[in-house]
Design a protein around this motif. Structure first.
Motif, PDB file in Angstrom:
ATOM      1  N   TYR A 179       0.845  -1.194   0.000  1.00  0.00           N
ATOM      2  CA  TYR A 179       0.000   0.000   0.000  1.00  0.00           C
ATOM      3  C   TYR A 179       0.881   1.245   0.000  1.00  0.00           C
ATOM      4  O   TYR A 179       1.894   1.307   0.681  1.00  0.00           O
ATOM      5  CB  TYR A 179      -0.897  -0.014   1.239  1.00  0.00           C
ATOM      6  N   GLN A 180       0.487   2.257  -0.775  1.00  0.00           N
ATOM      7  CA  GLN A 180       1.389   3.399  -0.968  1.00  0.00           C
ATOM      8  C   GLN A 180       1.289   4.462   0.125  1.00  0.00           C
ATOM      9  O   GLN A 180       2.305   4.978   0.586  1.00  0.00           O
ATOM     10  CB  GLN A 180       1.128   4.054  -2.325  1.00  0.00           C
ATOM     11  N   CYS A 181       0.092   4.802   0.552  1.00  0.00           N
ATOM     12  CA  CYS A 181      -0.068   5.849   1.573  1.00  0.00           C
ATOM     13  C   CYS A 181       0.190   5.231   2.952  1.00  0.00           C
ATOM     14  O   CYS A 181      -0.725   5.035   3.743  1.00  0.00           O
ATOM     15  CB  CYS A 181      -1.459   6.471   1.499  1.00  0.00           C
ATOM     16  N   ASP A 182       1.450   4.947   3.231  1.00  0.00           N
ATOM     17  CA  ASP A 182       1.805   4.195   4.430  1.00  0.00           C
ATOM     18  C   ASP A 182       2.668   4.983   5.410  1.00  0.00           C
ATOM     19  O   ASP A 182       3.122   4.433   6.409  1.00  0.00           O
ATOM     20  CB  ASP A 182       2.496   2.875   4.065  1.00  0.00           C
ATOM     21  N   HIS A 183       2.888   6.258   5.137  1.00  0.00           N
ATOM     22  CA  HIS A 183       3.619   7.134   6.062  1.00  0.00           C
ATOM     23  C   HIS A 183       2.928   8.496   6.112  1.00  0.00           C
ATOM     24  O   HIS A 183       2.437   8.991   5.083  1.00  0.00           O
ATOM     25  CB  HIS A 183       5.073   7.319   5.625  1.00  0.00           C
ATOM     26  N   THR A 184       2.932   9.084   7.292  1.00  0.00           N
ATOM     27  CA  THR A 184       2.288  10.375   7.468  1.00  0.00           C
ATOM     28  C   THR A 184       2.843  11.416   6.499  1.00  0.00           C
ATOM     29  O   THR A 184       2.088  12.184   5.899  1.00  0.00           O
ATOM     30  CB  THR A 184       2.466  10.866   8.913  1.00  0.00           C
ATOM     31  N   ALA A 185       4.165  11.452   6.342  1.00  0.00           N
ATOM     32  CA  ALA A 185       4.782  12.476   5.499  1.00  0.00           C
ATOM     33  C   ALA A 185       4.288  12.396   4.059  1.00  0.00           C
ATOM     34  O   ALA A 185       4.084  13.434   3.402  1.00  0.00           O
ATOM     35  CB  ALA A 185       6.305  12.343   5.546  1.00  0.00           C
ATOM     36  N   TRP A 186       4.108  11.176   3.547  1.00  0.00           N
ATOM     37  CA  TRP A 186       3.613  11.019   2.174  1.00  0.00           C
ATOM     38  C   TRP A 186       2.190  11.572   2.059  1.00  0.00           C
ATOM     39  O   TRP A 186       1.865  12.323   1.127  1.00  0.00           O
ATOM     40  CB  TRP A 186       3.650   9.551   1.762  1.00  0.00           C
ATOM     41  N   ASP A 214       6.264   7.250  17.055  1.00  0.00           N
ATOM     42  CA  ASP A 214       6.288   8.706  17.284  1.00  0.00           C
ATOM     43  C   ASP A 214       4.895   9.298  17.091  1.00  0.00           C
ATOM     44  O   ASP A 214       4.729  10.374  16.496  1.00  0.00           O
ATOM     45  CB  ASP A 214       7.298   9.347  16.330  1.00  0.00           C
ATOM     46  N   VAL A 215       3.893   8.593  17.597  1.00  0.00           N
ATOM     47  CA  VAL A 215       2.499   8.893  17.284  1.00  0.00           C
ATOM     48  C   VAL A 215       2.091  10.289  17.735  1.00  0.00           C
ATOM     49  O   VAL A 215       1.512  11.063  16.958  1.00  0.00           O
ATOM     50  CB  VAL A 215       1.582   7.818  17.904  1.00  0.00           C
ATOM     51  N   ILE A 219       0.953  13.434  15.334  1.00  0.00           N
ATOM     52  CA  ILE A 219      -0.397  13.995  15.406  1.00  0.00           C
ATOM     53  C   ILE A 219      -0.332  15.504  15.629  1.00  0.00           C
ATOM     54  O   ILE A 219      -1.002  16.282  14.943  1.00  0.00           O
ATOM     55  CB  ILE A 219      -1.208  13.308  16.526  1.00  0.00           C
ATOM     56  N   ARG A 220       0.451  15.914  16.599  1.00  0.00           N
ATOM     57  CA  ARG A 220       0.529  17.342  16.908  1.00  0.00           C
ATOM     58  C   ARG A 220       1.023  18.165  15.721  1.00  0.00           C
ATOM     59  O   ARG A 220       0.492  19.237  15.424  1.00  0.00           O
ATOM     60  CB  ARG A 220       1.461  17.557  18.101  1.00  0.00           C
ATOM     61  N   GLU A 221       2.040  17.660  15.024  1.00  0.00           N
ATOM     62  CA  GLU A 221       2.633  18.428  13.936  1.00  0.00           C
ATOM     63  C   GLU A 221       1.789  18.431  12.663  1.00  0.00           C
ATOM     64  O   GLU A 221       1.942  19.334  11.830  1.00  0.00           O
ATOM     65  CB  GLU A 221       4.031  17.887  13.628  1.00  0.00           C
ATOM     66  N   ASP A 241      -6.164  -1.962  25.588  1.00  0.00           N
ATOM     67  CA  ASP A 241      -5.939  -1.925  27.029  1.00  0.00           C
ATOM     68  C   ASP A 241      -4.451  -2.111  27.353  1.00  0.00           C
ATOM     69  O   ASP A 241      -3.578  -1.934  26.505  1.00  0.00           O
ATOM     70  CB  ASP A 241      -6.798  -2.986  27.724  1.00  0.00           C
ATOM     71  N   ALA A 242      -4.165  -2.504  28.586  1.00  0.00           N
ATOM     72  CA  ALA A 242      -2.778  -2.612  29.047  1.00  0.00           C
ATOM     73  C   ALA A 242      -2.050  -3.843  28.514  1.00  0.00           C
ATOM     74  O   ALA A 242      -0.890  -4.058  28.856  1.00  0.00           O
ATOM     75  CB  ALA A 242      -2.740  -2.624  30.572  1.00  0.00           C
ATOM     76  N   THR A 243      -2.698  -4.635  27.651  1.00  0.00           N
ATOM     77  CA  THR A 243      -2.036  -5.811  27.084  1.00  0.00           C
ATOM     78  C   THR A 243      -1.200  -5.456  25.864  1.00  0.00           C
ATOM     79  O   THR A 243      -0.499  -6.313  25.336  1.00  0.00           O
ATOM     80  CB  THR A 243      -3.076  -6.875  26.682  1.00  0.00           C
ATOM     81  N   GLN A 244      -1.254  -4.206  25.399  1.00  0.00           N
ATOM     82  CA  GLN A 244      -0.551  -3.817  24.180  1.00  0.00           C
ATOM     83  C   GLN A 244       0.368  -2.634  24.467  1.00  0.00           C
ATOM     84  O   GLN A 244       0.447  -2.149  25.583  1.00  0.00           O
ATOM     85  CB  GLN A 244      -1.547  -3.534  23.064  1.00  0.00           C
ATOM     86  N   GLU A 245       1.083  -2.167  23.447  1.00  0.00           N
ATOM     87  CA  GLU A 245       2.208  -1.264  23.686  1.00  0.00           C
ATOM     88  C   GLU A 245       1.869   0.226  23.679  1.00  0.00           C
ATOM     89  O   GLU A 245       2.694   1.042  24.111  1.00  0.00           O
ATOM     90  CB  GLU A 245       3.317  -1.528  22.672  1.00  0.00           C
ATOM     91  N   LEU A 246       0.717   0.615  23.159  1.00  0.00           N
ATOM     92  CA  LEU A 246       0.355   2.024  23.108  1.00  0.00           C
ATOM     93  C   LEU A 246      -0.379   2.447  24.377  1.00  0.00           C
ATOM     94  O   LEU A 246      -1.161   1.679  24.931  1.00  0.00           O
ATOM     95  CB  LEU A 246      -0.544   2.290  21.895  1.00  0.00           C
ATOM     96  N   TYR A 247      -0.166   3.693  24.796  1.00  0.00           N
ATOM     97  CA  TYR A 247      -0.863   4.234  25.962  1.00  0.00           C
ATOM     98  C   TYR A 247      -1.896   5.236  25.456  1.00  0.00           C
ATOM     99  O   TYR A 247      -1.607   6.406  25.228  1.00  0.00           O
ATOM    100  CB  TYR A 247       0.121   4.891  26.929  1.00  0.00           C
TER     101      TYR A 247
END
Length: 287
Positions: A179-186, A214-215, A219-221, A241-247
């Motif tokens: 898939y091509q649109c796979d980075h925020t910058a693109w 670097d989520v 998002i902020r930028e 929830d707390a079973t995964q890596e994102l807060y």
């Protein structure tokens, strides 16, 4: 083919012819002072395919969800009957893999979107999802040039009907190879080239954590170019929830701090009781 890809293909075809407890650090409950808004809650129906839509709508509304999304025109009357919005409709296009980065698809894509955009507006909705398509050997620059050409043909229609086209950022590492649109910058570069408020990005937190991390900073930028958000636990796209890596509480606070007033769509595949997992996700994201 992924479950979501199957669900989207089905939608396109039809449309066109607890609560957290005992998890320290996740329950937030109240909005910190100084935020301009909280989070408006939406949910993607495809993650709960076995639950009848009517029953699903009644249940999710009872727990504070305002929208059910990634549904096409055939399903919209059920949402309206239950007093629910559709934060991100589906119903146009050729699916995830065949998108605007391929000029051979442009005529068919334009016809499809020009048919559905007025339906979206007539239903009182404000957005419509779209996709870049797979690379198939194209460079990033070739993909940008092709997407710009194809999407510019739709901007007048989108602006006339006040419908924003939302291109989804997806990971090409695990779920959507090539898939091509796979980075925020693109995606942001495409937004800049189009130069219209009627084109924005779906920042899928799950997908972008896999591709670039670097989520919060991203998002902020780039909030000016983001029109919608999706959630999902990493790894596995399960509960947030707390079973995964994102807060997620911190991510939601960052989103609210930007002044974003749109929806956040829950798009995780529950491994436990679906309703308890959904209640939990809403609690986690209610800042």
């Amino acid at each position: 083919m992924s479950n979501r890809r199957k669900a989207i293909a089905k939608i396109v075809g039809a449309s066109i012819g607890t609560v957290l407890s005992g998890s320290p650090g996740f329950a937030t409950g109240s909005s910190p002072t100084g935020f301009r808004s909280g989070i408006r809650h939406s949910v993607c129906k495809w993650c709960y395919g076995k639950v009848p839509l009517e029953d699903f709508c009644k249940t999710v509304k009872s727990i504070g969800i305002e929208s059910v999304e990634l549904l096409g025109p055939a399903e919209w009357p059920v949402l309206k009957a239950n007093g629910l919005d559709c934060a991100l409709p589906h119903g146009a296009g050729l699916g995830i893999e065949k998108g605007f980065n391929e000029p051979d698809y442009h005529n068919e894509l334009v016809r499809s979107y020009e048919e559905v955009i007025p339906l979206v507006a007539r239903a009182g909705y404000r957005t419509l999802i779209c996709f870049s398509g797979n690379r198939k050997g194209k460079t990033d620059e070739e993909g940008l040039v092709n997407c710009e050409k194809g999407l510019k043909r739709l901007l007048a229609t989108a602006e006339k009907h006040k419908v924003t086209l939302i291109m989804e950022l997806l990971n090409s590492k695990v779920d959507h190879k090539d898939y091509q649109c796979d980075h925020t910058a693109w995606g942001v570069e495409l937004c800049k080239r189009l130069g219209s408020d009627r084109f924005k990005l779906l920042y899928d937190i799950y997908h972008m954590q896999i591709m670039e991390g670097d989520v919060i900073r991203n998002i902020r930028e780039n909030i000016a170019y983001i029109g919608h958000f999706h959630t999902g636990g990493v790894p596995g796209r399960n509960e947030i929830d707390a079973t995964q890596e994102l807060y997620y509480p911190a991510i939601m606070r960052a989103i609210a701090e930007t002044g974003y007033t749109g929806y956040v769509g829950q798009e995780f595949i529950p491994k436990r009781d679906w309703l308890e997992s959904l209640k939990e996700s809403i609690k986690i994201c209610s800042i």
